[in-house]
Each structure stands twice: as C-alpha cells, then as structure tokens.
Design an enzyme around this catalytic site. Structure first.
Site, PDB file in Angstrom:
ATOM      1  N   THR A  46       0.820  -1.212   0.000  1.00  0.00           N
ATOM      2  CA  THR A  46       0.000   0.000   0.000  1.00  0.00           C
ATOM      3  C   THR A  46       0.854   1.262   0.000  1.00  0.00           C
ATOM      4  O   THR A  46       0.400   2.323  -0.420  1.00  0.00           O
ATOM      5  CB  THR A  46      -0.934  -0.013   1.225  1.00  0.00           C
ATOM      6  N   TYR A 130       3.151 -13.112   3.521  1.00  0.00           N
ATOM      7  CA  TYR A 130       2.007 -12.509   2.842  1.00  0.00           C
ATOM      8  C   TYR A 130       1.570 -13.441   1.720  1.00  0.00           C
ATOM      9  O   TYR A 130       2.231 -13.554   0.684  1.00  0.00           O
ATOM     10  CB  TYR A 130       2.420 -11.138   2.296  1.00  0.00           C
ATOM     11  N   LYS A 158      -0.237 -13.076   6.578  1.00  0.00           N
ATOM     12  CA  LYS A 158      -1.258 -12.152   6.117  1.00  0.00           C
ATOM     13  C   LYS A 158      -1.977 -12.914   5.016  1.00  0.00           C
ATOM     14  O   LYS A 158      -1.418 -13.166   3.937  1.00  0.00           O
ATOM     15  CB  LYS A 158      -0.677 -10.839   5.588  1.00  0.00           C
TER      16      LYS A 158
END
Length: 308
Positions: A46, A130, A158
C-alpha cells in the site's frame, strides 16, 4: 510473540512538489493509533515501496518507527529481499517483517517452503508471510501453509487468498497454536474473523479505523449481532475503497478529508476516477455518522481537530 488486533499498512503521502509528505505521514500514523490500531505496517504494498527511492524508504521507516516507539505500538515492515531484512537489524521498534510469497516465478510449494526457511534463518526479526495468490500467481495448499507455519521464526500469515473457500475453512479449522492468521482481504475480513483469524492487516482501515477495531473485538468477544452489522457495512465500504488499484481511492478519500496534502500516486498507478472517489466518500461518511460499540455517535471527521 503472536500478532492480533488491527494493523494498518500505511500509504505514502506526497506533497504537491512530488516529495514524500513526512509530516502528514507522522500525523496519519498517530491518528490511526489514536483510533485503536494495535500497530502499523511500514513499506507494505500500500505504501508504493517499489517507486520510492532508497532515501525515501529510509525516511518513511524513520518516521513510522519513531511514532510506534513513542506510542509503544507494534511495527511490521514490508521487505522483499535478504538485503531488506538485513536493514532491519538496527531497528529495535520492528517486531516482524512482512514478506510476500515470491511473485511471477511460481517456484512451487517446495520452493516456497525452502525460500522462507532460508529467509527465517537469516532474518533479524520474525517473519509474516504474505499469501496473496491472485497477485503472486502461486497457489498454496493448506498442507503447504501448515509447513510454512512450522518454520522457526515464521509467526503469522497475512492471508489474502481472494475469498473464502474450502481451503480457507480447512486452514482456520485447525490453526497451529501460537501462530497468527491475519485477515488480509478487506472485503471478506469479517467472515475470516468469524472463522477464527487472529486479527487483520487492512488498508481500508485508514478510514473508519475504530469501526474495524470494534469489528475485531466483537468477533473476539462473541458479540455476533454487532460483528455482523459492522462486517456488512465495512465490506461495502472496503469494496468502494478497492474499486480501483490500491491505494488510489484510499489516497483520494484521505485527501478529500484533509488528512494528506495531495491524492498523488506514482506511475504505474494513476489517479482514481471521480466516480469511484465520490462513491467511496459516501460510504465512508456512512461510517463517520454510525455508532460505536457503546452506542455513542461518532464525531464527523470535519469536527475532529487536525493533527497536522
């Protein structure tokens, strides 16, 4: 350590001259922690880390580490390589590094396990893997994920598998003790929490942060009615915030609310369309005027004193 609660993967705000807006980043980090976030993720996807220069990445990490250190908040840092991990050696504020499954090369399950076994053996901090197959191109079975969870030094996933299927249910039905599965798909985080996820790492939680905290707490405490209501509303908001490539809509909404100086993103991202931004703003406004866990109305963002 075990991760739980809400972690927000911070955007990187830019000033009108294109430089990183470090003051706005610091204020935003404090704002998210004030709203109840357990911790922050620096330099995750992000944050647009691949288009930041090395000095910019260092400056961003300095700011977020200082905030987390001063607040006693947990800091997770995105890393992409052994070199990135080595740079965390002198960062006492960092509790873990978040590393995605290798993208594009599709090394197979044995290759993924070997890769993370190596990284965990050289990392100065624990690892959060992730798992996001719709970006990496590498699917992983529940059996493989359990192998990864058994690697010493790997403490969490994640988990962003793109939805909830039989593999998700199988994984969460038999979690490894002391290992955290953190919801990473914003739109379906509520059902992931209902199935037993330990917490969440969510870009959408830049907005309505306290509602996401309340959602996690409601599922944790067994307040199913509250959790369902919050989950439905937050899913609709998250869908609008992700209507275009992340973090373009989130940045536009933060800018519209006066929280960052520009909505700018760097190529290959381009600005979100006005229609997407308008729809997201309407959804966020609905949360701004909703009630919190105690039933008290939220204060509209326009009435919250600026932290900048």
């Amino acid at each position: 350590m075990t991760l739980s609660g809400l972690y927000v993967p911070l955007i990187t705000p830019f000033d009108s001259d294109g430089t990183v807006a470090l003051d706005a980043l610091e204020a935003l980090a404090h704002r998210l922690l004030d709203a109840g976030a357990t911790g922050l993720v620096a330099l995750g996807t992000t944050a647009e880390p691949t288009v930041l220069s090395a000095p910019e990445r260092h400056a961003v990490l300095d700011v977020i580490a200082r905030v987390c250190g001063s607040r006693g908040a947990q800091l997770v840092v995105g890393a992409e390589s052994p070199q990135g991990l080595a740079e965390l050696r002198d960062r006492p504020e960092v509790v873990a590094a978040q590393i995605p499954v290798p993208a594009f090369v599709r090394p197979g399950e044995d290759g993924v396990v070997a890769y993370f076994t190596h990284l965990a053996s050289i990392s100065p901090v624990p690892l959060v893997i992730y798992h996001i197959p719709y970006r990496t191109g590498q699917a992983l079975s529940p059996a493989c994920l359990r192998r990864l969870a058994g690697i010493p030094g790997v403490i969490a996933f994640k988990y962003a598998a793109g939805g909830i299927d039989a593999d998700t249910i199988e994984l969460l039905a038999d979690p490894r003790p002391g290992f955290a599965i953190m919801g990473g798909d914003d739109v379906v985080v509520s059902p992931l929490l209902a199935l037993g996820a330990s917490g969440a790492i969510l870009a959408s939680a830049h907005l309505a942060t306290s509602d996401f905290v309340a959602l996690i707490n409601a599922w944790r405490s067994g307040d199913v009615a509250r959790a369902r209501a919050l989950g439905h509303r937050l899913a609709a908001m998250s869908a609008r915030l992700f209507a275009e490539p992340n973090p373009t809509v989130i940045k536009a909404v933060l800018y519209a609310e006066g929280l960052i100086p520009t909505p700018a993103v760097r190529l290959p991202l381009v600005a979100a369309s006005p229609a997407s931004v308008e729809a997201a703003l309407a959804s966020v406004a609905g949360h701004t005027h909703s009630t919190d866990v105690e039933g008290s109305p939220h204060v509209p963002s326009s009435e919250v004193p600026s932290m900048r």
